[in-house]
Design a protein around this motif. Structure first.
Motif, mmCIF file in Angstrom:
data_model
loop_
_atom_site.group_PDB
_atom_site.id
_atom_site.type_symbol
_atom_site.label_atom_id
_atom_site.label_comp_id
_atom_site.label_asym_id
_atom_site.label_seq_id
_atom_site.Cartn_x
_atom_site.Cartn_y
_atom_site.Cartn_z
ATOM 1 N N THR A 262 19.834 13.239 -21.560
ATOM 2 C CA THR A 262 19.045 12.998 -20.348
ATOM 3 C C THR A 262 19.245 14.089 -19.296
ATOM 4 O O THR A 262 18.426 14.231 -18.396
ATOM 5 C CB THR A 262 19.421 11.637 -19.736
ATOM 6 N N GLU A 263 20.342 14.843 -19.435
ATOM 7 C CA GLU A 263 20.592 15.940 -18.496
ATOM 8 C C GLU A 263 20.031 17.269 -18.993
ATOM 9 O O GLU A 263 20.238 18.307 -18.375
ATOM 10 C CB GLU A 263 22.100 16.079 -18.253
ATOM 11 N N GLY A 264 19.332 17.200 -20.132
ATOM 12 C CA GLY A 264 18.721 18.416 -20.678
ATOM 13 C C GLY A 264 19.692 19.322 -21.408
ATOM 14 O O GLY A 264 19.417 20.506 -21.599
ATOM 15 N N LYS A 265 20.836 18.751 -21.850
ATOM 16 C CA LYS A 265 21.846 19.558 -22.537
ATOM 17 C C LYS A 265 22.016 19.088 -23.972
ATOM 18 O O LYS A 265 21.931 17.894 -24.272
ATOM 19 C CB LYS A 265 23.187 19.456 -21.807
ATOM 20 N N THR A 266 22.276 20.036 -24.869
ATOM 21 C CA THR A 266 22.569 19.700 -26.263
ATOM 22 C C THR A 266 24.068 19.474 -26.416
ATOM 23 O O THR A 266 24.874 19.946 -25.608
ATOM 24 C CB THR A 266 22.134 20.835 -27.206
ATOM 25 N N ARG A 267 24.436 18.762 -27.459
ATOM 26 C CA ARG A 267 25.855 18.484 -27.684
ATOM 27 C C ARG A 267 26.622 19.762 -28.042
ATOM 28 O O ARG A 267 27.809 19.888 -27.751
ATOM 29 C CB ARG A 267 25.986 17.455 -28.812
ATOM 30 N N LEU A 268 25.937 20.665 -28.695
ATOM 31 C CA LEU A 268 26.529 21.926 -29.113
ATOM 32 C C LEU A 268 25.701 23.093 -28.602
ATOM 33 O O LEU A 268 24.467 23.035 -28.628
ATOM 34 C CB LEU A 268 26.558 22.019 -30.640
ATOM 35 N N ILE A 269 26.365 24.141 -28.164
ATOM 36 C CA ILE A 269 25.687 25.404 -27.890
ATOM 37 C C ILE A 269 25.833 26.249 -29.143
ATOM 38 O O ILE A 269 26.890 26.255 -29.777
ATOM 39 C CB ILE A 269 26.322 26.113 -26.676
ATOM 40 N N GLY A 270 24.806 26.974 -29.509
ATOM 41 C CA GLY A 270 24.851 27.702 -30.781
ATOM 42 C C GLY A 270 25.485 29.070 -30.720
ATOM 43 O O GLY A 270 25.256 29.894 -31.608
ATOM 44 N N ASP A 271 26.308 29.329 -29.694
ATOM 45 C CA ASP A 271 26.937 30.644 -29.620
ATOM 46 C C ASP A 271 28.123 30.722 -30.574
ATOM 47 O O ASP A 271 28.550 29.734 -31.170
ATOM 48 C CB ASP A 271 27.365 30.976 -28.187
ATOM 49 N N SER A 272 28.666 31.915 -30.705
ATOM 50 C CA SER A 272 29.738 32.152 -31.666
ATOM 51 C C SER A 272 30.963 31.295 -31.373
ATOM 52 O O SER A 272 31.576 30.725 -32.285
ATOM 53 C CB SER A 272 30.116 33.637 -31.650
ATOM 54 N N SER A 273 31.316 31.168 -30.101
ATOM 55 C CA SER A 273 32.502 30.402 -29.720
ATOM 56 C C SER A 273 32.373 28.933 -30.122
ATOM 57 O O SER A 273 33.307 28.343 -30.690
ATOM 58 C CB SER A 273 32.732 30.524 -28.209
ATOM 59 N N SER A 274 31.218 28.330 -29.844
ATOM 60 C CA SER A 274 31.018 26.912 -30.159
ATOM 61 C C SER A 274 30.979 26.672 -31.665
ATOM 62 O O SER A 274 31.536 25.683 -32.163
ATOM 63 C CB SER A 274 29.726 26.407 -29.525
ATOM 64 N N LEU A 275 30.326 27.569 -32.400
ATOM 65 C CA LEU A 275 30.257 27.403 -33.852
ATOM 66 C C LEU A 275 31.630 27.608 -34.490
ATOM 67 O O LEU A 275 31.968 26.943 -35.479
ATOM 68 C CB LEU A 275 29.224 28.353 -34.451
ATOM 69 N N ASN A 276 32.416 28.516 -33.938
ATOM 70 C CA ASN A 276 33.791 28.686 -34.435
ATOM 71 C C ASN A 276 34.605 27.415 -34.199
ATOM 72 O O ASN A 276 35.384 26.991 -35.058
ATOM 73 C CB ASN A 276 34.466 29.871 -33.745
ATOM 74 N N ALA A 277 34.425 26.816 -33.019
ATOM 75 C CA ALA A 277 35.132 25.571 -32.712
ATOM 76 C C ALA A 277 34.690 24.456 -33.658
ATOM 77 O O ALA A 277 35.517 23.701 -34.185
ATOM 78 C CB ALA A 277 34.886 25.174 -31.261
ATOM 79 N N LEU A 278 33.380 24.337 -33.872
ATOM 80 C CA LEU A 278 32.869 23.313 -34.785
ATOM 81 C C LEU A 278 33.435 23.524 -36.189
ATOM 82 O O LEU A 278 33.796 22.562 -36.874
ATOM 83 C CB LEU A 278 31.343 23.351 -34.824
ATOM 84 N N ASN A 279 33.522 24.771 -36.606
ATOM 85 C CA ASN A 279 34.049 25.068 -37.933
ATOM 86 C C ASN A 279 35.495 24.580 -38.064
ATOM 87 O O ASN A 279 35.875 23.996 -39.081
ATOM 88 C CB ASN A 279 33.974 26.578 -38.179
ATOM 89 N N LYS A 280 36.304 24.788 -37.022
ATOM 90 C CA LYS A 280 37.692 24.324 -37.049
ATOM 91 C C LYS A 280 37.763 22.798 -37.041
ATOM 92 O O LYS A 280 38.590 22.202 -37.740
ATOM 93 C CB LYS A 280 38.443 24.898 -35.855
ATOM 94 N N ILE A 281 36.889 22.177 -36.268
ATOM 95 C CA ILE A 281 36.873 20.706 -36.202
ATOM 96 C C ILE A 281 36.512 20.111 -37.555
ATOM 97 O O ILE A 281 37.160 19.172 -38.027
ATOM 98 C CB ILE A 281 35.866 20.244 -35.116
ATOM 99 N N LEU A 282 35.496 20.662 -38.205
ATOM 100 C CA LEU A 282 35.054 20.118 -39.492
ATOM 101 C C LEU A 282 36.070 20.372 -40.604
ATOM 102 O O LEU A 282 36.009 19.725 -41.651
ATOM 103 C CB LEU A 282 33.691 20.705 -39.873
ATOM 104 N N GLY A 283 36.987 21.307 -40.378
ATOM 105 C CA GLY A 283 38.045 21.566 -41.348
ATOM 106 C C GLY A 283 39.306 20.765 -41.074
ATOM 107 O O GLY A 283 40.317 20.942 -41.759
ATOM 108 N N HIS A 284 39.244 19.877 -40.075
ATOM 109 C CA HIS A 284 40.411 19.076 -39.685
ATOM 110 C C HIS A 284 40.000 17.606 -39.693
ATOM 111 O O HIS A 284 39.089 17.205 -38.972
ATOM 112 C CB HIS A 284 40.875 19.504 -38.287
ATOM 113 N N LYS A 285 40.668 16.788 -40.499
ATOM 114 C CA LYS A 285 40.227 15.405 -40.730
ATOM 115 C C LYS A 285 40.148 14.594 -39.439
ATOM 116 O O LYS A 285 39.124 13.966 -39.135
ATOM 117 C CB LYS A 285 41.157 14.721 -41.729
#
Length: 366
Positions: A262-285
Motif C-alpha cells: 500500500t506504500e508503493g514498495k516491493t518486498r525486495l529491491i532487485g539490486d545486487s545487495s538485496s539479491l546477495n542477501a536473499l541468496n544467503k537467506i535461501l541458503g540458511h534454513k
C-alpha cells in the motif's frame, strides 16, 4: 563540420593504424606503441571474445571502421580500434607476448582471417567525433537485456537447437563475442521469463513485458541458492526442455520483486545487495523459513544467517583502521585540539556504548 562526404572503401589491414591518442586508453598509454595498446586491449577489453566472433563470422561490413587518411597508404582508425585490434591479432598473433595460449585457441577455431577491412573514410577527425556524439548519445538506443535475450533465443531456435545447450551456448557466444556461461544463463533465463509471461505476470498490477526487469532473472540465476529455490541447477541443464521450474517458488520470487504494498514498495529491491542477501537467506534454513513463511523483512531474516556478526566485526575493523590512519597523520597535520575535541569525545562515547551493549547482552544470557 566539413562538407566533404565520407566514402566507403576496403582498406588493406597493413595500412590501418591504431589511434595512440584514443581517449578510451588510460593516460599512461597515450602515445603508446602498437604492441602496448594491443596488450592493454587483450587484458582489459574482452578482445578474445571479439576475435572469436570475427574469426567465426568474418568482419561484418555494416560495422565499418571510421578512419582518416594521415598520408599516402597510412590511415588512422578513430572509431573501431577494438575491432581493428582483434583483426590484427587474428592475422599476426606474434604482435603480443600475453595470452598466447588463448590466442592460439582462437586461431585454431577461426574460419576467417580478414585482411581487407570495410572502412568509412572521413576528411577530418573532427567530423568523426561529431558523428559519434550523435550516434552514442542521441542516435543509437541501447537494447534492453530482455530484447537481447529474445534475440539470442531466436538465434538458438533458428540455428543451434539441434545442439545440446552447452554446445549451442558456446557457438552463440563465439558468434556474438560473449562467454558461454553468460549465454547459457540468458537462454535459461528467457525460459523463466516465458513462464512468468505465460502466467500473465501473476496479475501483478502494472507488471508486463515492458515494465519487467529481465536483469533480475539474469542476476538471480547467477546465485546458487536463488537458482535452486526456483528449481534450477544451471550447470546440469543441457537441454532447454529440461528447464523444470518450481512454479510456486517462481511466483513468490516474482511477487517479492514486483508486487507493491500500500506504500508503493516491493518486498525486495532487485539490486545486487538485496539479491546477495536473499541468496544467503535461501541458503540458511532458519532464515529462509523466517523470510518465506513468517514474513520477516529482508534485514531481519539476514540477521539470522549470522551475517550481522560478520558485518559488526567488519565495521569495527574499518573504524580501527581509520583511527590508526588518523594516528599516523597526527604529527604531520596543523590542527588545533579545540577543532577535534568534540569528534574525539563522540568516538569515546560511541565506543563505550558499544562495549556496554555487548556486556548487557552477555549479562542477559546468564
Amino acid at each position: 563540420m566539413s562538407h566533404k562526404r565520407p566514402y566507403f572503401e576496403l582498406i588493406p589491414l597493413d595500412k590501418l593504424y591504431l589511434d595512440e591518442h584514443n581517449p578510451r586508453l588510460p593516460k599512461s598509454l597515450q602515445s603508446a606503441t602498437e604492441t602496448e595498446i594491443l596488450e592493454y586491449m587483450l587484458l582489459d577489453a574482452s578482445l578474445i571474445e571479439l576475435m572469436l566472433a570475427i574469426g567465426k563470422n568474418d568482419f561484418f561490413p555494416g560495422e565499418q571502421l571510421l578512419i582518416i587518411k594521415k598520408q599516402e597508404d597510412i590511415y588512422k582508425v578513430i572509431e573501431g580500434n577494438r575491432r581493428l585490434s582483434a583483426v590484427k591479432l587474428l592475422n599476426k598473433p606474434d604482435l603480443v607476448s600475453v595470452q598466447k595460449t588463448k590466442i592460439q585457441q582462437v586461431i585454431k577455431e577461426a574460419e576467417f582471417f580478414p585482411n581487407e577491412i570495410p572502412c568509412l573514410i572521413f576528411d577530418k577527425e573532427e567530423d568523426i567525433h561529431n558523428y559519434l556524439g550523435y550516434r552514442h548519445i542521441t542516435g543509437i538506443k541501447e537494447w534492453k537485456l530482455l530484447e537481447k535475450a529474445r534475440y539470442l533465443f531466436g538465434l538458438w531456435k533458428d540455428q543451434y537447437s539441434d545442439l545440446d545447450l552447452n554446445q549451442a551456448s558456446r557457438e552463440l557466444a563465439k558468434s556474438i563475442g560473449s562467454r558461454k556461461d553468460y549465454v547459457k544463463r540468458i537462454l535459461i533465463g528467457y525460459q523463466v521469463f516465458y513462464k512468468i509471461e505465460d502466467e500473465a505476470f501473476y496479475r501483478i498490477p502494472g507488471l508486463n513485458d515492458i515494465s519487467f526487469y529481465f536483469n533480475y532473472i539474469a542476476d538471480s540465476l547467477n546465485k546458487l541458492h536463488i537458482a535452486n529455490y526456483l528449481g534450477l541447477d544451471i550447470k546440469s541443464i543441457d537441454d532447454i526442455g529440461e528447464v523444470k521450474l518450481n512454479e510456486e517458488n517462481l511466483e513468490n520470487w516474482t511477487r517479492w520483486l514486483f508486487e507493491k504494498n500500500t506504500e508503493g514498495k516491493t518486498r525486495l529491491i532487485g539490486d545486487s545487495s538485496s539479491l546477495n542477501a536473499l541468496n544467503k537467506i535461501l541458503g540458511h534454513k532458519e532464515a529462509s523459513v523466517a523470510f518465506i513463511d513468517k514474513g520477516y523483512s529482508l534485514d531481519s531474516a539476514i540477521d539470522l544467517t549470522g551475517e550481522a556478526d560478520s558485518q559488526f566485526h567488519n565495521y569495527l575493523n574499518i573504524a580501527l583502521n581509520q583511527l590508526e590512519n588518523a594516528d599516523r597523520l597526527v604529527i604531520k597535520v596543523n590542527v588545533k585540539y579545540d577543532e577535534v575535541v568534540n569528534q574525539i569525545k563522540d568516538i569515546k562515547s560511541l565506543a563505550n556504548k558499544i562495549g556496554r551493549s555487548i556486556q548487557d547482552k552477555e549479562d542477559d544470557e546468564l
